[in-house]
Design a protein around this motif. Structure first.
Motif, short mmCIF file in Angstrom:
data_model
loop_
_atom_site.label_atom_id
_atom_site.label_comp_id
_atom_site.label_asym_id
_atom_site.label_seq_id
_atom_site.Cartn_x
_atom_site.Cartn_y
_atom_site.Cartn_z
N VAL A 81 0.82 -1.26 -0.13
CA VAL A 81 0.05 0.04 -0.09
C VAL A 81 1.00 1.33 0.00
CG1 VAL A 81 -1.58 1.39 1.32
CG2 VAL A 81 -2.02 -1.32 1.14
N GLY A 82 2.06 1.09 0.60
CA GLY A 82 2.79 2.06 0.96
C GLY A 82 3.46 2.91 -0.38
N ILE A 83 3.78 1.67 -1.33
CA ILE A 83 4.34 2.00 -2.78
C ILE A 83 3.20 2.62 -3.71
CG2 ILE A 83 5.27 1.40 -4.94
CD1 ILE A 83 6.90 -0.69 -3.34
N GLY A 84 2.09 2.11 -3.51
CA GLY A 84 0.86 2.74 -4.10
C GLY A 84 0.48 3.96 -3.76
N ASP A 85 0.51 4.27 -2.51
CA ASP A 85 0.29 5.70 -1.82
C ASP A 85 1.44 6.80 -2.42
OD1 ASP A 85 -1.86 5.03 -0.55
OD2 ASP A 85 -0.94 5.21 1.41
N ALA A 86 2.55 6.23 -2.44
CA ALA A 86 3.70 7.10 -2.86
C ALA A 86 3.53 7.77 -4.33
CB ALA A 86 4.90 6.44 -3.01
N VAL A 87 3.20 6.49 -5.39
CA VAL A 87 3.04 6.84 -6.70
C VAL A 87 1.70 7.73 -6.75
CG1 VAL A 87 2.30 5.79 -8.93
CG2 VAL A 87 3.82 4.71 -7.60
#
Length: 138
Positions: A81-87
């Motif tokens: 979820v963290g990488i998705g939120d970063a993008v």
């Protein structure tokens, strides 16, 4: 000159050695060298990490001044979820890529936490998936 970065996630440093029937027998370094020659009019950069936080830090670093990000988050695609939120928080457009066709593999690979926040997804064309993503920015 356009600035595009390829960001690779976990285990992609093993390309050419790891499961060649799925991922091929070429190393990413050799492929990247050929890409740089072919797209000499592009400032092409590359980053790889097996660590989720390092991938997020790199996205934050380049996500406001590059023209495109080609992201293969590998297994983190389906768990982070963290990488998705970063993008989602970036200004730079992102294309998610996968070497294999993730939809013909295990069911958990059918879900991406990144795809809803990207310009598009390219999956299943081997290393050519990266080249297709680069072309989408040109």
């Amino acid at each position: 000159m356009k600035k595009i970065i390829i960001i690779n996630g976990p285990n992609l440093n093993l390309l050419g050695k790891r499961e060649p029937t799925i991922y091929g027998s070429s190393s990413f370094e050799d492929f990247y060298k050929a890409l740089k020659e072919k797209y000499s009019e592009v400032e092409l950069d590359y980053f790889q990490s097996n660590i989720e936080g390092e991938l997020i830090n790199k996205l934050h670093e380049v996500g406001f001044d590059f023209d495109g990000i080609v992201l293969n988050a590998a297994a983190y695609t389906h768990t982070s979820v963290g990488i998705g939120d970063a993008v989602k928080g970036l200004e730079t457009p992102v294309v998610e890529v996968h070497i294999s066709n993730v939809h013909s593999r295990e069911e958990f690979r059918h879900v991406s936490f990144i795809a809803p926040n990207t310009k598009g997804v390219i999956t299943g064309f081997g290393l050519q998936s990266y080249e297709l993503a680069i072309q989408s920015f040109l």
